[in-house]
Design a protein around this motif. Structure first.
Motif, PDB file in Angstrom:
ATOM      1  N   UNK A 297      10.055  -9.666   9.522  1.00 55.66           N
ATOM      2  CA  UNK A 297      10.261  -8.844  10.716  1.00 55.66           C
ATOM      3  C   UNK A 297      11.532  -9.239  11.435  1.00 55.66           C
ATOM      4  N   UNK A 298      11.951 -10.510  11.241  1.00 56.66           N
ATOM      5  CA  UNK A 298      13.185 -10.997  11.882  1.00 56.66           C
ATOM      6  C   UNK A 298      14.419 -10.621  11.081  1.00 56.66           C
ATOM      7  N   UNK A 299      14.207  -9.921   9.886  1.00 51.81           N
ATOM      8  CA  UNK A 299      15.352  -9.448   9.129  1.00 51.81           C
ATOM      9  C   UNK A 299      15.576 -10.144   7.810  1.00 51.81           C
ATOM     10  N   UNK A 300      14.686 -11.050   7.399  1.00 50.16           N
ATOM     11  CA  UNK A 300      14.852 -11.747   6.122  1.00 50.16           C
ATOM     12  C   UNK A 300      14.721 -10.756   4.965  1.00 50.16           C
ATOM     13  N   UNK A 301      15.364 -11.085   3.853  1.00 49.67           N
ATOM     14  CA  UNK A 301      15.352 -10.214   2.683  1.00 49.67           C
ATOM     15  C   UNK A 301      14.027 -10.370   1.917  1.00 49.67           C
ATOM     16  N   UNK A 302      13.308  -9.235   1.740  1.00 51.36           N
ATOM     17  CA  UNK A 302      11.992  -9.286   1.087  1.00 51.36           C
ATOM     18  C   UNK A 302      12.111  -9.808  -0.338  1.00 51.36           C
ATOM     19  N   UNK A 303      13.100  -9.324  -1.080  1.00 50.80           N
ATOM     20  CA  UNK A 303      13.254  -9.720  -2.480  1.00 50.80           C
ATOM     21  C   UNK A 303      13.483 -11.221  -2.593  1.00 50.80           C
TER      22      UNK A 303
END
Length: 632
Positions: A297-303
């Motif tokens: 939610x803070x913008x980290x890359x899901x992959x």
């Protein structure tokens, strides 16, 4: 009557021999024991006749069963002299037994209700599709076997009552522990023996077989040299597969079919998602999953997080992505969450499943929709073509049936009506029918004396869902003995083999006499270049040696110390074997586990049950008035 039958035959009839009411029986031969027939009886059982047609039908059923059982070896077995007579006699005996049991049922007044019959039929797997009764399948199978539903229900009801009779013999069967122990000892016992093998072929001589011997054998064994009854048949075969070239489709047909059957061409709702898994069901695992969700939610890359933090290593290597899936495939909680995601809200909360805690991300959604015509056009063409072929076939079927009946003394008019050529078989017997007419119902028809006497077309006979046939007998040949010239060579070989076997047996008996007298047989063995085997340790059910040798070996009495028990036996190949038993090796009962004991107990119960059933049959046969056509 039942009390008398119980005498000397206590025990139950095993379920394996009780449950004889299966579709293959119900559709093939049940009517053979339902009352009398208008045909002349070949066997009369307590005043009730069994027709030649019933015997022929039972014979064909048994022959088909053996053919399926033995496969490629069947032709060799069927060529054995007397095969047909043996199978026909066996079929006749089966019909007599069935008739006697049916009569016993009637005498006792046993009954089965109509509701029980309906329920039993509905529960037959042969009439079910996906575990549910299918009326269309039911009617199709009955139609293929020339049975009306009412007739089949009546036949089936008779069988259920027949089962009641057999189950009335069921009692409180039990096997004593001592019997199980004795059986275990016998099953596990081994025997040590030497075996001397003598081949009959080694005793073939160059002495010629005389003409008198051939003539005498031919006269005494004429039943071995029979040309069976034969018929020459002409027929019209209606085959839906041949109609394919006549079916023409246009784009309008395809579009109309597509519109009318749109519900059959739907793309199911599917989802493609990625996930991050934290295994476990502890609070710590849940908190770890929540921390990952916070990062996302803070913008980290899901992959990237899927690769580094997911416990599903396999999907993690692919950015957490899973294959497309439909509703109901995944864990319920996972499934519900995945199908609730949208492109506007593609990320789930922490989801608990049986595997642990997930964070799910929607990659792509595919909603339920009708597939484009271009994607299903080939399927529609096939379905539409099949429908049109079926419609054409049904129309031709009706026309063939009507014209063959209206003009019953020839096939030419029916052939012209449906545009199908008349074909002929040439002469054949029931045992070697051409594939085009090798059908039980067809053979029963063309080998029926009444049908041949009428000289008319048959009714249309449905071979399967897409083939039907009308037949008529052109010519007939009675069964007759083959000319001696045709079988002389066969007889010569048989006589030569008989002489060789007799010489081999004489040699074996001379060896036995010397051995029992304590004399040496070394010279005889050397002359024939044969010898005893080294001592062999053989189990009761060993497949390493001829079955007849094993059977006789375990029948021999246990020898005294330093002595042997001997005998000879004819092997399964028609050769000879001298057996010298030197030792018996018993098994320790303490080694038997509970599973083995249970299996042995079941085997003993089944053996007793079969004996009980045979006692019933023997009682009925002994007290029956059975006469055969032609008897004085």
């Amino acid at each position: 009557m039942l009390d008398k039958m119980r005498e000397g035959s206590q025990g139950i009839v095993a379920k394996s021999i009780l449950v004889v009411i299966i579709l293959s029986f119900a559709l093939a031969g049940v009517s053979s024991y339902l009352g009398t027939t208008s045909e002349s009886a070949v066997v009369t059982v307590n005043g009730e006749g069994i027709s030649q047609q019933s015997v022929e039908q039972a014979y064909q059923n048994e022959r088909a069963r053996l053919q399926q059982q033995y496969g490629e070896q069947f032709d060799l077995i069927a060529s054995t002299p007397g095969f047909t007579q043996q199978i026909r006699a066996q079929a006749t005996q089966t019909l007599i037994t069935e008739r006697l049991i049916a009569q016993a049922v009637t005498e006792m007044g046993l009954r089965v209700g109509d509701d029980q019959v309906k329920e039993a039929i509905r529960n037959m797997p042969e009439f079910q599709v996906d575990g549910k009764f299918d009326n269309n399948l039911y009617l199709s199978l009955l139609r293929n076997n020339n049975l009306a539903p009412a007739q089949f229900s009546a036949n089936f009801k008779t069988d259920l009552v027949r089962l009641q009779l057999l189950e009335s013999l069921v009692g409180s069967e039990f096997v004593l522990p001592l019997e199980v122990e004795q059986a275990y000892q016998l099953q596990g016992q081994q025997r040590v023996a030497r075996i001397l093998n003598i081949k009959s072929a080694d005793f073939m001589t160059t002495d010629s077989v005389s003409e008198d011997e051939i003539n005498t054998y031919y006269a005494d064994n004429s039943e071995q040299f029979q040309n069976p009854e034969q018929v020459d048949v002409e027929y019209i075969l209606l085959d839906a597969a041949t109609l394919a070239p006549e079916v023409n489709l246009n784009e309008k047909d395809i579009e109309t079919y597509y519109e009318q059957h749109a519900d059959q061409y739907q793309r199911v709702e599917r989802r493609k998602v990625a996930h991050i898994l934290v295994q476990g069901d502890s609070e710590e695992a849940k908190n770890k999953a929540q921390a990952i969700l916070d990062e996302l939610k803070a913008g980290a890359d899901f992959a990237e997080l899927a690769k580094t933090k997911s416990d599903d290593v396999f999907s993690g290597k692919n950015n957490g992505e899973l294959d497309w899936f439909e509703r109901g495939v995944m864990d319920p909680a996972f499934d519900k969450s995945a199908f609730s995601l949208t492109t506007d809200a593609p990320l789930s909360d922490v989801v608990k499943s049986e595997f642990g805690f997930h964070i799910i991300k929607l990659i792509e959604a595919q909603e339920k929709a009708t597939l484009p015509l271009d994607e299903v056009k080939s399927k529609i063409e096939i379905a539409l073509k099949n429908d049109k072929m079926k419609e054409m076939y049904d129309n031709l079927y009706q026309r063939l049936s009507e014209v063959a009946f209206e003009s019953p003394d020839n096939l030419e008019e029916a052939s012209a009506e449906v545009g199908v050529a008349i074909q002929t078989t040439g002469f054949f017997s029931a045992d070697n029918a051409p594939s085009s007419v090798d059908n039980r119902n067809v053979l029963n028809q063309v080998f029926s004396e009444d049908f041949r006497a009428e000289g008319l077309n048959s009714e249309i006979i449905e071979l399967n869902d897409s083939q039907a046939i009308v037949v008529r007998v052109k010519a007939h040949k009675d069964a007759a003995t083959k000319p001696l010239a045709d079988v002389s060579e066969q007889i010569t070989l048989q006589l030569e083999e008989q002489k060789a076997a007799a010489a081999a047996q004489q040699f074996v008996e001379s060896l036995m006499a010397k051995l029992n007298a304590g004399e040496s047989i070394a010279a005889e063995l050397a002359d024939k270049d044969i010898a005893f085997t080294a001592p062999l340790t053989l189990a009761r059910y060993s497949r390493d040696y001829d079955a007849q040798v094993i059977q006789r070996l375990f029948q021999l009495a246990k020898p005294e110390a330093e002595n042997v028990t001997r005998d000879y036996v004819v092997t399964a190949q028609g050769d000879f074997a001298v057996i010298e038993l030197s030792d018996v090796v018993d098994v320790d009962n303490a080694e038997a586990n509970e599973q083995t004991k249970t299996q042995l107990s079941t085997m003993l119960e089944r053996s007793t049950s079969e004996a009980t059933y045979q006692a019933l049959v023997t009682y009925l046969l002994d007290n029956a008035d059975i006469s055969y056509a032609g008897e004085q």
